[in-house]
Design an enzyme around this catalytic site. Structure first.
Site, PDB file in Angstrom:
ATOM      1  N   LYS A   1      10.677  13.051 -52.526  1.00 15.20           N
ATOM      2  CA  LYS A   1      11.141  11.637 -54.322  1.00 15.20           C
ATOM      3  C   LYS A   1      10.334  12.512 -55.586  1.00 15.20           C
ATOM      4  CE  LYS A   1       8.293   9.207 -51.474  1.00 15.20           C
ATOM      5  NZ  LYS A   1       7.626   9.006 -50.427  1.00 15.20           N
TER       6      LYS A   1
ATOM      7  N   LYS B   1      10.521   6.555 -57.636  1.00 14.94           N
ATOM      8  CA  LYS B   1      12.279   5.965 -57.427  1.00 14.94           C
ATOM      9  C   LYS B   1      12.605   6.012 -57.999  1.00 14.94           C
ATOM     10  CE  LYS B   1       9.979   5.236 -52.194  1.00 14.94           C
ATOM     11  NZ  LYS B   1       9.165   4.978 -51.115  1.00 14.94           N
TER      12      LYS B   1
HETATM   13  N1  HSE Z   1       4.415   5.638 -49.310  1.00 20.26           N
HETATM   14  C1  HSE Z   1       6.200   5.674 -49.045  1.00 20.26           C
HETATM   15  C2  HSE Z   1       7.090   3.919 -48.816  1.00 20.26           C
HETATM   16  C3  HSE Z   1       7.123   6.566 -48.019  1.00 20.26           C
HETATM   17  O1  HSE Z   1       5.478   3.599 -48.771  1.00 20.26           O
HETATM   18  O2  HSE Z   1       7.374   3.755 -49.409  1.00 20.26           O
HETATM   19  C4  HSE Z   1       8.545   5.579 -48.101  1.00 20.26           C
HETATM   20  O3  HSE Z   1       8.593   6.848 -48.960  1.00 20.26           O
END
Ligand code: HSE
Length: 424
Positions: free
Chosen positions: A100, A200
């Protein structure tokens, strides 16, 4: 046989190999061909790795093998993933990624390179782990005008908050658990400080609203400043605290995009999304609200999305359709001070002592005191205290409410925390 190469044999990369092996038969039936990973690029040897026999250490081996049609980038980070991705696309290979950070930072350019080279750059696994969200937004909901996306986009922080609320676990222990389960980023700061969720929501916002949103340009607040007392008083109010990413179009057509902890009322579906689960609510003009729910992190859920993208890339050997976004020619992001919200404010003192000053600044508010030891007491963690309480303001622009909170402080009320309240 379709030959693929994998960059990175960490949690996601190993998951991809496992899913391809375990579901080999089902994938073969759906594809009419076998997908075989013929190289795994690693920087150094990992002697005990189950797929060590596939390891190569020179990226050129993969680039120069014209039989490799798909490159799966599961390295994470910007470098060398950015360079490797560009080179693979320019060499006419499809690229599938869960990265991402790379998509949020260089998505516009990489999608354009993919388009020019008539190959796919697919990144379903970059948002929401195993939850389908990129493809539904791009395809199934494409007849809608989408006005808002809001959701829980980070599995690690949702796991940590759930463990703290339900099990009374400490922040540190819950985070260590999330790391052990393979949910967290290598540097957990990205999870805890809202940066992962910020990347995200920047990807989703860029897709939906058509212009590149840089994570650097949006508010990203994490959960590290939350305290047990915030969690307990939010619960007393009838809600819970969640790390929420949102991107929405305001009346003046500017886009508000941000990540922060919000107090979410128990009436909202988002309040009931726990553990490593993510949920993403999309508001379309034709559909109304549509919610996507599932495991947002972890080896196999993420690998499921990656492998599906590999299958999709192979099914559509020529570029299937252009997911893209472009740089805006004028500023289009709204200041988060324009958010319509309520504030949950925790202060020192008693309602009796502070009521006058609070109501002078905010008018009528809802007071929250620790009436009983309740669930918090049962967990044996937080005790009823008489020297602090919280209140929740009316709805207004965040900036206006924050200014009044500052005035309250200047008037002598000690503020312990200020948390936004999610409103419909
Ligand atoms: N570190 C991220 C989370 C992993 O905990 O959502 C998934 O993108």
């Amino acid at each position: 046989m379709i030959k693929a190469a994998l960059l990175g044999a960490g949690v996601v990369g190993t998951g991809v190999l496992e899913v391809l092996e375990t579901n080999n038969q089902a994938i073969r039936e759906k594809m009419g061909a076998v997908i075989e990973v013929v190289y795994v690029l690693e920087q150094v040897d990992i002697p005990a790795h189950p797929y060590r026999n596939l390891f190569v250490y020179d990226y050129n081996v993969i680039l120069e093998d014209s039989e490799v049609k798909v490159v799966v980038e599961a390295m994470g980070g910007l470098n060398p993933a950015y360079d490797y991705t560009k080179k693979a696309l320019e060499a006419g290979k499809h690229v599938v990624t869960s990265n991402k950070e790379l998509v949020a930072t260089h998505g516009e350019e990489l999608l354009e390179i993919a388009r020019k080279n008539n190959v796919n750059y697919l990144f379903e696994a970059s948002v929401g782990g195993g939850i389908p969200i990129i493809r539904p937004l791009h395809q199934c909901l494409s007849a809608n005008r989408i006005s808002e996306i809001r959701g829980i986009l980070n599995g690690t922080t949702n796991y940590v908050l759930s463990q703290m609320v339900d099990k009374g676990q400490s922040f540190e222990d819950a985070l260590a658990d999330a790391q052990a389960k393979g949910y967290a980023e290598r540097d957990t700061t990205a999870d805890v400080e809202g940066i992962d969720a910020g990347r995200k929501i920047a990807i989703l916002g860029s897709m939906v609203f058509g212009h590149a949103i840089s994570p650097d340009d949006i508010l990203m607040e994490g959960i590290s400043k939350l305290t047990r007392n915030d969690v307990d008083l939010a619960e007393e109010w009838g809600g819970t605290i969640k790390l929420i990413g949102l991107a929405k179009e305001l009346d003046d057509k500017s886009i508000l995009c941000m990540v922060s902890p919000f107090v979410v009322s128990n009436h909202s579906l988002l309040a009931h999304v726990n553990d490593v689960y993510n949920a993403i609510m999309v508001t379309g003009d034709a559909t109304g609200n549509v919610m996507f729910y599932g495991k947002g992190a972890g080896k196999l859920p993420t690998a499921s999305a990656v492998v599906a993208d590999v299958m999709d890339a192979v099914f559509h050997r020529d570029a299937r359709r252009a997911i893209n976004w472009t740089s805006a020619d004028k500023p289009f992001l709204a200041d988060h001070r324009c958010l319509q919200t309520r504030l949950f404010i925790r202060v020192v003192g008693t309602v009796e002592k502070q009521r006058k000053l609070i109501e002078e600044k905010f008018g009528e508010v809802e007071y929250i005191t620790r009436n009983s030891e309740g669930k918090a007491g049962e967990r044996g963690i937080s005790k009823k205290t008489d020297d602090e309480f919280a209140f929740v303001t009316h709805v207004n622009m965040e900036g206006e409410l924050m200014d009044r909170a500052k005035e309250l402080e200047r008037a002598g009320v000690e503020i312990l925390s200020v948390i936004r309240v999610l409103i419909d």
